[in-house]
Design a protein around this motif. Structure first.
Motif, PDB file in Angstrom:
ATOM      1  N   GLU A   1      -4.146 -13.645 -28.117  1.00 44.90           N
ATOM      2  CA  GLU A   1      -2.938 -14.241 -27.544  1.00 44.90           C
ATOM      3  C   GLU A   1      -3.030 -14.343 -26.025  1.00 44.90           C
ATOM      4  OE1 GLU A   1       0.146 -11.713 -28.926  1.00 44.90           O
ATOM      5  OE2 GLU A   1      -0.047 -12.351 -31.033  1.00 44.90           O
ATOM      6  N   GLN A   2      -3.776 -13.426 -25.426  1.00 45.85           N
ATOM      7  CA  GLN A   2      -3.926 -13.424 -23.970  1.00 45.85           C
ATOM      8  C   GLN A   2      -4.990 -14.405 -23.501  1.00 45.85           C
ATOM      9  OE1 GLN A   2      -1.708 -11.535 -22.529  1.00 45.85           O
ATOM     10  NE2 GLN A   2      -2.250 -11.949 -20.405  1.00 45.85           N
ATOM     11  N   GLY A   3      -5.773 -14.958 -24.421  1.00 43.27           N
ATOM     12  CA  GLY A   3      -6.811 -15.928 -24.056  1.00 43.27           C
ATOM     13  C   GLY A   3      -8.180 -15.325 -23.855  1.00 43.27           C
ATOM     14  N   ALA A   4      -8.329 -14.020 -24.088  1.00 42.92           N
ATOM     15  CA  ALA A   4      -9.603 -13.353 -23.810  1.00 42.92           C
ATOM     16  C   ALA A   4     -10.688 -13.716 -24.810  1.00 42.92           C
ATOM     17  CB  ALA A   4      -9.408 -11.838 -23.801  1.00 42.92           C
ATOM     18  N   LEU A   5     -10.340 -14.277 -25.964  1.00 41.37           N
ATOM     19  CA  LEU A   5     -11.331 -14.609 -26.984  1.00 41.37           C
ATOM     20  C   LEU A   5     -11.797 -16.057 -26.911  1.00 41.37           C
ATOM     21  CD1 LEU A   5      -9.730 -12.824 -30.076  1.00 41.37           C
ATOM     22  CD2 LEU A   5     -11.559 -11.989 -28.607  1.00 41.37           C
ATOM     23  N   GLY A   6     -11.145 -16.855 -26.104  1.00 44.37           N
ATOM     24  CA  GLY A   6     -11.491 -18.277 -26.073  1.00 44.37           C
ATOM     25  C   GLY A   6     -11.935 -18.764 -24.717  1.00 44.37           C
ATOM     26  N   THR A   7     -12.500 -17.883 -23.912  1.00 47.15           N
ATOM     27  CA  THR A   7     -12.822 -18.250 -22.532  1.00 47.15           C
ATOM     28  C   THR A   7     -13.735 -19.462 -22.442  1.00 47.15           C
ATOM     29  OG1 THR A   7     -14.546 -16.551 -22.597  1.00 47.15           O
ATOM     30  CG2 THR A   7     -12.472 -15.971 -21.546  1.00 47.15           C
ATOM     31  N   VAL A   8     -14.776 -19.542 -23.294  1.00 48.03           N
ATOM     32  CA  VAL A   8     -15.764 -20.610 -23.171  1.00 48.03           C
ATOM     33  C   VAL A   8     -15.519 -21.734 -24.173  1.00 48.03           C
ATOM     34  CG1 VAL A   8     -17.514 -19.040 -22.272  1.00 48.03           C
ATOM     35  CG2 VAL A   8     -17.380 -19.438 -24.735  1.00 48.03           C
ATOM     36  N   VAL A   9     -14.431 -21.664 -24.925  1.00 44.49           N
ATOM     37  CA  VAL A   9     -14.132 -22.670 -25.948  1.00 44.49           C
ATOM     38  C   VAL A   9     -13.263 -23.760 -25.338  1.00 44.49           C
ATOM     39  CG1 VAL A   9     -13.017 -23.072 -28.174  1.00 44.49           C
ATOM     40  CG2 VAL A   9     -14.314 -20.960 -27.792  1.00 44.49           C
ATOM     41  N   PRO A  10     -13.604 -25.033 -25.548  1.00 41.01           N
ATOM     42  CA  PRO A  10     -12.802 -26.127 -24.990  1.00 41.01           C
ATOM     43  C   PRO A  10     -11.346 -26.063 -25.444  1.00 41.01           C
ATOM     44  CG  PRO A  10     -14.907 -26.954 -25.766  1.00 41.01           C
ATOM     45  CD  PRO A  10     -14.820 -25.533 -26.222  1.00 41.01           C
ATOM     46  N   GLY A  11     -10.473 -26.584 -24.608  1.00 44.96           N
ATOM     47  CA  GLY A  11      -9.046 -26.518 -24.876  1.00 44.96           C
ATOM     48  C   GLY A  11      -8.617 -27.160 -26.166  1.00 44.96           C
ATOM     49  N   GLU A  12      -9.290 -28.229 -26.603  1.00 48.85           N
ATOM     50  CA  GLU A  12      -8.878 -28.907 -27.834  1.00 48.85           C
ATOM     51  C   GLU A  12      -9.098 -28.060 -29.080  1.00 48.85           C
ATOM     52  OE1 GLU A  12     -12.798 -31.072 -26.624  1.00 48.85           O
ATOM     53  OE2 GLU A  12     -11.142 -29.997 -25.656  1.00 48.85           O
ATOM     54  N   TYR A  13      -9.843 -26.966 -28.930  1.00 51.00           N
ATOM     55  CA  TYR A  13     -10.071 -26.073 -30.079  1.00 51.00           C
ATOM     56  C   TYR A  13      -9.367 -24.736 -29.884  1.00 51.00           C
ATOM     57  CZ  TYR A  13     -13.840 -29.479 -30.520  1.00 51.00           C
ATOM     58  OH  TYR A  13     -14.562 -30.639 -30.596  1.00 51.00           O
ATOM     59  N   GLY A  14      -8.471 -24.663 -28.922  1.00 44.62           N
ATOM     60  CA  GLY A  14      -7.687 -23.459 -28.741  1.00 44.62           C
ATOM     61  C   GLY A  14      -8.162 -22.511 -27.659  1.00 44.62           C
ATOM     62  N   GLY A  15      -9.197 -22.894 -26.907  1.00 47.44           N
ATOM     63  CA  GLY A  15      -9.735 -22.014 -25.879  1.00 47.44           C
ATOM     64  C   GLY A  15      -9.275 -22.356 -24.481  1.00 47.44           C
ATOM     65  N   LEU A  16      -9.896 -21.706 -23.504  1.00 46.93           N
ATOM     66  CA  LEU A  16      -9.557 -21.935 -22.103  1.00 46.93           C
ATOM     67  C   LEU A  16     -10.467 -22.960 -21.441  1.00 46.93           C
ATOM     68  CD1 LEU A  16      -8.951 -18.218 -20.945  1.00 46.93           C
ATOM     69  CD2 LEU A  16      -7.261 -19.891 -21.735  1.00 46.93           C
ATOM     70  N   GLY A  17     -11.614 -23.219 -22.058  1.00 39.99           N
ATOM     71  CA  GLY A  17     -12.522 -24.226 -21.520  1.00 39.99           C
ATOM     72  C   GLY A  17     -13.176 -23.831 -20.208  1.00 39.99           C
ATOM     73  N   LYS A  18     -13.447 -22.552 -20.014  1.00 43.76           N
ATOM     74  CA  LYS A  18     -14.030 -22.082 -18.768  1.00 43.76           C
ATOM     75  C   LYS A  18     -15.545 -21.937 -18.889  1.00 43.76           C
ATOM     76  CE  LYS A  18     -10.008 -21.831 -16.900  1.00 43.76           C
ATOM     77  NZ  LYS A  18      -9.608 -22.832 -15.867  1.00 43.76           N
ATOM     78  N   GLY A  19     -16.200 -21.795 -17.733  1.00 39.83           N
ATOM     79  CA  GLY A  19     -17.637 -21.648 -17.696  1.00 39.83           C
ATOM     80  C   GLY A  19     -18.058 -20.201 -17.683  1.00 39.83           C
ATOM     81  N   ALA A  20     -19.358 -19.995 -17.447  1.00 40.86           N
ATOM     82  CA  ALA A  20     -19.933 -18.654 -17.524  1.00 40.86           C
ATOM     83  C   ALA A  20     -19.432 -17.737 -16.415  1.00 40.86           C
ATOM     84  CB  ALA A  20     -21.459 -18.750 -17.479  1.00 40.86           C
ATOM     85  N   VAL A  21     -19.254 -18.257 -15.212  1.00 44.15           N
ATOM     86  CA  VAL A  21     -18.804 -17.408 -14.107  1.00 44.15           C
ATOM     87  C   VAL A  21     -17.410 -16.856 -14.393  1.00 44.15           C
ATOM     88  CG1 VAL A  21     -18.101 -17.396 -11.682  1.00 44.15           C
ATOM     89  CG2 VAL A  21     -20.253 -18.468 -12.344  1.00 44.15           C
ATOM     90  N   THR A  22     -16.504 -17.720 -14.840  1.00 40.04           N
ATOM     91  CA  THR A  22     -15.149 -17.266 -15.162  1.00 40.04           C
ATOM     92  C   THR A  22     -15.160 -16.328 -16.355  1.00 40.04           C
ATOM     93  OG1 THR A  22     -14.169 -19.293 -14.274  1.00 40.04           O
ATOM     94  CG2 THR A  22     -12.821 -18.000 -15.775  1.00 40.04           C
ATOM     95  N   ALA A  23     -15.983 -16.650 -17.362  1.00 43.18           N
ATOM     96  CA  ALA A  23     -16.080 -15.784 -18.541  1.00 43.18           C
ATOM     97  C   ALA A  23     -16.576 -14.397 -18.151  1.00 43.18           C
ATOM     98  CB  ALA A  23     -17.010 -16.405 -19.579  1.00 43.18           C
TER      99      ALA A  23
ATOM    100  N   PHE B   1     -19.660 -14.437 -27.247  1.00 41.81           N
ATOM    101  CA  PHE B   1     -20.918 -14.992 -26.750  1.00 41.81           C
ATOM    102  C   PHE B   1     -22.012 -15.109 -27.813  1.00 41.81           C
ATOM    103  CE2 PHE B   1     -18.800 -12.825 -23.152  1.00 41.81           C
ATOM    104  CZ  PHE B   1     -18.418 -13.978 -22.485  1.00 41.81           C
ATOM    105  N   ALA B   2     -21.972 -14.272 -28.858  1.00 45.54           N
ATOM    106  CA  ALA B   2     -22.993 -14.375 -29.905  1.00 45.54           C
ATOM    107  C   ALA B   2     -22.532 -15.219 -31.079  1.00 45.54           C
ATOM    108  CB  ALA B   2     -23.382 -12.983 -30.402  1.00 45.54           C
ATOM    109  N   CYS B   3     -21.213 -15.478 -31.177  1.00 44.41           N
ATOM    110  CA  CYS B   3     -20.691 -16.204 -32.338  1.00 44.41           C
ATOM    111  C   CYS B   3     -19.977 -17.504 -31.959  1.00 44.41           C
ATOM    112  CB  CYS B   3     -19.745 -15.305 -33.133  1.00 44.41           C
ATOM    113  SG  CYS B   3     -20.515 -13.786 -33.754  1.00 44.41           S
ATOM    114  N   LEU B   4     -19.005 -17.423 -31.054  1.00 41.41           N
ATOM    115  CA  LEU B   4     -18.273 -18.638 -30.707  1.00 41.41           C
ATOM    116  C   LEU B   4     -19.109 -19.602 -29.893  1.00 41.41           C
ATOM    117  CD1 LEU B   4     -15.932 -16.726 -31.591  1.00 41.41           C
ATOM    118  CD2 LEU B   4     -14.495 -17.974 -29.976  1.00 41.41           C
ATOM    119  N   THR B   5     -19.889 -19.076 -28.944  1.00 38.82           N
ATOM    120  CA  THR B   5     -20.707 -19.964 -28.112  1.00 38.82           C
ATOM    121  C   THR B   5     -21.658 -20.819 -28.932  1.00 38.82           C
ATOM    122  OG1 THR B   5     -20.552 -18.436 -26.236  1.00 38.82           O
ATOM    123  CG2 THR B   5     -22.326 -20.051 -26.185  1.00 38.82           C
TER     124      THR B   5
END
Length: 395
Positions: free
Chosen positions: A44-66, A91-95
């Motif tokens: 709910e806080q967004g910690a699981l979707g850092t590198v996932v694009p927004g259209e799939y429920g993530g934050l759409g951020k890069g490696a530095v932000t992650a 990083f081992a599953c969602l990426t």
């Protein structure tokens, strides 16, 4: 060169750090219900979707932000094992799903994995294939519209609570790098069995167990990437894991450094604070030095990932630097606290949680082998290009 995070990343770091301190503290012993409750909060806080694009429920951020978010989680949450599980999930599953999944696979899997509704585990290590990935024995045989998996996986993070497994198996025996294929397997699939949870010296808040596949049928539509493309997927996920996941240890080291400084200022011996003694103050300076050096190497590797670099040396160097610094930080914290350091508490916990960092994501010895080959040592392999500080390349 810019060593500052942008305003949005700084805001996210502060928010995630405060959230981790207030909401993610563990109960002390592993409890699957409590684990999943905190997992949902992290989603709910967004910690699981850092590198996932927004259209799939993530934050759409890069490696530095992650990496910055992982560092904040490591600093704020005293249950390092739980944060490690979060990182392994991301990083081992969602990426790999983000990088190699079809549009249908992304829309099916990513939203519930980002929200915290589902938990993922990555099955790669086997009893006879740890560092030697290409010697794995798990087989996947194509039979019409399904693959039939047979074999075992060991030390699989999150497996006791996982809903989804990203699994590597051999589809072409003797095919080397082109013989592995990646599958997404749902928990409860007939033929998939999860073993008993391990009791570990460190990262106890991260549940780990073995997997067994006995004529486990997986639809061909659950293949991630092309058949034979598994090794490339694995290398990609390891580059992200060796960089971004290890940022959690930067947070842990920063927290341990802060408490060590505070303790050295409060604890008095021979009429003075022990921080006034050179033996103690120099030890703390060394802790700070190793932390800052490791931090620079890790964020340099993350910077490269954000620019599409295929360099494998920077993530390996970062993994080495961070893991070794984390172990030394734990040892130093124990030594500074003396008798208190060997009792249950932050210092001994930090040391225990740091020890596995030298093993997972490829042992430190394997990282050194890979770096040596890139330097043209240890065999006939030609050096791979690696950017130097001046933007040049090793030749």
């Amino acid at each position: 060169m810019d060593f500052e995070f942008d305003a949005q990343t700084n805001e996210m770091r502060e928010m995630i750090g405060e959230f981790a301190r207030n909401k993610l503290a563990g109960p002390g012993v592993f409890d699957p219900c409590e684990f999943r409750r905190r997992w949902r909060l992290a989603g709910e806080q967004g910690a699981l979707g850092t590198v996932v694009p927004g259209e799939y429920g993530g934050l759409g951020k890069g490696a530095v932000t992650a990496a910055a978010i992982m560092e904040a989680l490591g600093h704020g949450c005293t249950d390092t094992g739980f944060v490690f599980s979060l990182g392994a999930h991301v990083f081992a599953c969602l990426t790999p799903i983000v990088e190699f999944g079809t549009e249908e696979q992304k829309r099916h899997w990513l939203p519930p994995l980002c929200s915290g509704e589902r938990i993922a585990a990555h099955g790669i290590t086997e009893p006879e294939a740890g560092s030697d990935t290409l010697s794995m024995r798990t087989r996947a045989e194509r039979r019409g519209d399904v693959y039939v998996l047979n074999g075992e996986k060991s030390f699989t993070t999150n497996s006791p609570v996982a809903d989804v497994f990203v699994v590597q198996a051999v589809t072409r025996p003797g095919g080397g790098c082109f013989g592995l294929t990646t599958f997404v397997v749902e928990a409860g699939t007939p033929g998939l069995t999860v073993g008993r949870r391990y009791e570990k010296v460190g990262l106890r808040g991260s549940p780990t167990a073995d997997l067994r596949f006995d004529d486990c049928e997986v639809p061909a539509s659950r293949t991630l990437g092309p058949e034979g493309g598994g090794f490339g997927i694995f290398r990609t996920s390891m580059a992200w894991e060796r960089t971004c996941l290890f940022a959690l240890y930067l947070g842990v080291m920063r927290r341990v450094l802060e408490t060590s400084i505070a303790y050295a200022g409060e604890r008095r011996q021979f009429g003075a604070a022990i921080g006034d003694f050179q033996a103690v103050s120099h030890r703390i300076v060394d802790m700070a030095l190793r932390l800052e050096a490791a931090r620079l190497m890790l964020y340099r590797a993350a910077w490269g990932l954000d620019r599409g670099s295929t360099d494998e040396v920077s993530p390996a160097l970062a993994k080495l630097a961070v893991s070794e610094a984390a172990v030394r930080a734990g040892l130093d914290a124990v030594q500074i606290q003396g008798g208190l350091g060997i009792l249950n508490g932050e210092a001994e916990t930090a040391l225990r949680d740091a020890l596995p960092a030298r093993i997972f994501s490829g042992t430190n010895e394997i990282q050194k082998n890979n770096i040596a080959r890139a330097l043209g040592l240890g065999g006939t392999t030609r050096p791979r290009s690696h950017p130097s500080r001046r933007g040049e390349k090793w030749k």
